[in-house]
Design a protein around this motif. Structure first.
Motif, PDB file in Angstrom:
ATOM      1  N   MET A 170     165.938 -19.679 -30.020  1.00  0.00           N
ATOM      2  CA  MET A 170     167.076 -20.537 -30.366  1.00  0.00           C
ATOM      3  C   MET A 170     167.077 -21.795 -29.509  1.00  0.00           C
ATOM      4  O   MET A 170     167.231 -22.919 -30.005  1.00  0.00           O
ATOM      5  N   MET A 171     166.910 -21.602 -28.205  1.00  0.00           N
ATOM      6  CA  MET A 171     166.916 -22.732 -27.285  1.00  0.00           C
ATOM      7  C   MET A 171     165.739 -23.669 -27.567  1.00  0.00           C
ATOM      8  O   MET A 171     165.880 -24.897 -27.514  1.00  0.00           O
ATOM      9  N   GLU A 172     164.603 -23.088 -27.889  1.00  0.00           N
ATOM     10  CA  GLU A 172     163.422 -23.902 -28.194  1.00  0.00           C
ATOM     11  C   GLU A 172     163.678 -24.801 -29.404  1.00  0.00           C
ATOM     12  O   GLU A 172     163.349 -25.987 -29.397  1.00  0.00           O
ATOM     13  N   GLY A 173     164.276 -24.213 -30.452  1.00  0.00           N
ATOM     14  CA  GLY A 173     164.567 -25.000 -31.642  1.00  0.00           C
ATOM     15  C   GLY A 173     165.648 -26.038 -31.402  1.00  0.00           C
ATOM     16  O   GLY A 173     165.501 -27.205 -31.780  1.00  0.00           O
ATOM     17  N   GLY A 174     166.740 -25.613 -30.769  1.00  0.00           N
ATOM     18  CA  GLY A 174     167.853 -26.529 -30.522  1.00  0.00           C
ATOM     19  C   GLY A 174     167.497 -27.649 -29.568  1.00  0.00           C
ATOM     20  O   GLY A 174     167.780 -28.827 -29.824  1.00  0.00           O
ATOM     21  N   TYR A 175     166.844 -27.294 -28.461  1.00  0.00           N
ATOM     22  CA  TYR A 175     166.502 -28.312 -27.470  1.00  0.00           C
ATOM     23  C   TYR A 175     165.396 -29.229 -27.993  1.00  0.00           C
ATOM     24  O   TYR A 175     165.367 -30.417 -27.693  1.00  0.00           O
ATOM     25  N   GLY A 176     164.522 -28.650 -28.819  1.00  0.00           N
ATOM     26  CA  GLY A 176     163.480 -29.482 -29.427  1.00  0.00           C
ATOM     27  C   GLY A 176     164.077 -30.556 -30.316  1.00  0.00           C
ATOM     28  O   GLY A 176     163.635 -31.715 -30.298  1.00  0.00           O
ATOM     29  N   PHE A 177     165.102 -30.184 -31.094  1.00  0.00           N
ATOM     30  CA  PHE A 177     165.778 -31.168 -31.940  1.00  0.00           C
ATOM     31  C   PHE A 177     166.456 -32.231 -31.086  1.00  0.00           C
ATOM     32  O   PHE A 177     166.389 -33.431 -31.390  1.00  0.00           O
ATOM     33  N   ASN A 184     163.103 -37.593 -25.876  1.00  0.00           N
ATOM     34  CA  ASN A 184     162.651 -36.841 -24.693  1.00  0.00           C
ATOM     35  C   ASN A 184     163.272 -37.325 -23.388  1.00  0.00           C
ATOM     36  O   ASN A 184     162.756 -37.033 -22.305  1.00  0.00           O
ATOM     37  N   ASN A 185     164.373 -38.059 -23.475  1.00  0.00           N
ATOM     38  CA  ASN A 185     165.064 -38.535 -22.271  1.00  0.00           C
ATOM     39  C   ASN A 185     166.459 -37.916 -22.247  1.00  0.00           C
ATOM     40  O   ASN A 185     167.437 -38.523 -22.677  1.00  0.00           O
ATOM     41  N   MET A 186     166.547 -36.694 -21.737  1.00  0.00           N
ATOM     42  CA  MET A 186     167.800 -35.944 -21.746  1.00  0.00           C
ATOM     43  C   MET A 186     168.633 -36.294 -20.508  1.00  0.00           C
ATOM     44  O   MET A 186     168.465 -35.716 -19.434  1.00  0.00           O
ATOM     45  N   THR A 187     169.522 -37.269 -20.676  1.00  0.00           N
ATOM     46  CA  THR A 187     170.431 -37.664 -19.601  1.00  0.00           C
ATOM     47  C   THR A 187     171.500 -36.588 -19.411  1.00  0.00           C
ATOM     48  O   THR A 187     171.569 -35.621 -20.176  1.00  0.00           O
ATOM     49  N   LYS A 188     172.369 -36.776 -18.409  1.00  0.00           N
ATOM     50  CA  LYS A 188     173.456 -35.824 -18.187  1.00  0.00           C
ATOM     51  C   LYS A 188     174.382 -35.763 -19.405  1.00  0.00           C
ATOM     52  O   LYS A 188     174.839 -34.692 -19.800  1.00  0.00           O
ATOM     53  N   MET A 189     174.657 -36.919 -19.990  1.00  0.00           N
ATOM     54  CA  MET A 189     175.500 -36.943 -21.186  1.00  0.00           C
ATOM     55  C   MET A 189     174.804 -36.231 -22.340  1.00  0.00           C
ATOM     56  O   MET A 189     175.429 -35.450 -23.080  1.00  0.00           O
ATOM     57  N   ALA A 190     173.511 -36.472 -22.506  1.00  0.00           N
ATOM     58  CA  ALA A 190     172.760 -35.820 -23.574  1.00  0.00           C
ATOM     59  C   ALA A 190     172.771 -34.305 -23.395  1.00  0.00           C
ATOM     60  O   ALA A 190     172.960 -33.554 -24.357  1.00  0.00           O
ATOM     61  N   ASP A 191     172.587 -33.862 -22.168  1.00  0.00           N
ATOM     62  CA  ASP A 191     172.610 -32.422 -21.890  1.00  0.00           C
ATOM     63  C   ASP A 191     173.978 -31.822 -22.193  1.00  0.00           C
ATOM     64  O   ASP A 191     174.083 -30.716 -22.739  1.00  0.00           O
ATOM     65  N   ALA A 192     175.033 -32.532 -21.806  1.00  0.00           N
ATOM     66  CA  ALA A 192     176.388 -32.035 -22.051  1.00  0.00           C
ATOM     67  C   ALA A 192     176.663 -31.918 -23.547  1.00  0.00           C
ATOM     68  O   ALA A 192     177.218 -30.910 -24.019  1.00  0.00           O
ATOM     69  N   LEU A 193     176.262 -32.928 -24.311  1.00  0.00           N
ATOM     70  CA  LEU A 193     176.456 -32.893 -25.758  1.00  0.00           C
ATOM     71  C   LEU A 193     175.631 -31.773 -26.389  1.00  0.00           C
ATOM     72  O   LEU A 193     176.078 -31.102 -27.325  1.00  0.00           O
TER      73      LEU A 193
END
Length: 288
Positions: A170-177, A184-193
């Motif tokens: 699940m995490m692989e699919g969700g985080y991949g999307f 591929n630039n997961m900022t703090k805001m991106a991670d929170a969302l």
């Protein structure tokens, strides 16, 4: 938490929504003396306009956002086979009618843009302007289809049975999307969302919701068609397109093609290119 019930040809819906006014973060109704901006969110990320709702320049107006079907806190009947852009536009219009919204300025991103476009074509008097961020109004490019298919395959593989799930898949699919959308630039805001959206996706698209997942993602995306010139010529409002140069999902040519099609149809259209911005421009480059 505000909800409103509507019934359309594709089912019963309990829409979750937020109204923000200059005087209230969560208002009961709009201020009738100022314009209304109606937001249409992206695929799987209903909170993608978080920064806009905190922007003092925008908070001078009525800001209204709703969770589309099979997204966020919205509930209702399962999506029927064949549910697509036209049905989603009918749902959105029913939501507008239920809240008695006047003609609005539409702000749409990604998944929401063809829905907003359909309303502007079918009911041009309901739309005062179109502001499209990373639009997806044309047919899905083959390389993007491939990316969505990979995410889909990974997600459904995480639910082999009603009482079984593979959190890593699940995490692989969700985080991949998410990486696809944020280049591929997961900022703090991106991670929170992502964390918020991941929980909501599990709610809607667990084992019992895998059919809704297919309809809301692959079917909705793959069955989407470009609007012909005769349809685009019905648009009566100005259109602004916003695109980020670091969008790894959709090439700049995709947006320029849509720009030319609107221009050829006689639409008042302009294009803003944001250097270094990913597909989710409104998150990573909110100030611009």
């Amino acid at each position: 938490m505000p909800f409103i019930h509507v019934k359309t040809s594709s089912g019963n819906i309990k829409f979750h929504y937020i109204i923000s006014t200059p005087d209230s973060d969560v208002a009961d109704k709009i201020d009738p003396d100022i314009p209304v901006l109606l937001f249409f969110h992206s695929l799987a990320f209903p909170h993608v306009f978080h920064s806009q709702f905190g922007d003092p320049l925008l908070r001078k107006f009525n800001l209204v956002v709703f969770d589309m079907r099979s997204h966020g806190e919205t509930e209702g009947d399962d999506l029927p086979d064949g549910y697509g852009v036209e049905e989603a536009a009918e749902d959105a219009l029913a939501f507008m009618d239920a809240l008695r919204l006047p003609p609005c300025h539409f702000v749409a991103m990604d998944y929401g843009s063809p829905v907003a476009l359909q309303i502007a074509i079918s009911y041009p008097d309901r739309v005062l302007s179109l502001f499209f961020i990373s639009q997806t109004c044309l047919e899905e490019p083959p390389e993007v289809r491939e990316g969505h298919q990979q995410v889909y395959d990974c997600w459904i593989a995480a639910f082999p049975g009603p009482d079984k799930f593979d959190n890593e898949r699940m995490m692989e699919g969700g985080y991949g999307f998410a990486q696809f959308m944020f280049s591929n630039n997961m900022t703090k805001m991106a991670d929170a969302l992502f964390k918020i959206s991941f929980e909501l996706s599990q709610k809607h698209w667990g084992y019992q919701g895998l059919k809704n997942y297919r309809i809301a993602t692959l079917d909705f995306l793959y069955n989407r068609k470009s609007q012909p010139r005769s349809a685009l010529s019905r648009i009566r409002c100005p259109v602004k397109l916003v695109y980020g140069t670091d969008d790894v999902a959709y090439p700049q040519e995709y947006n320029e093609k849509f720009y030319r099609e609107l221009e050829d149809a006689g639409v008042d259209v302009s294009l803003l290119v944001v250097p270094g911005a990913p597909h989710f421009v409104s998150v990573a480059h909110a100030s611009q």
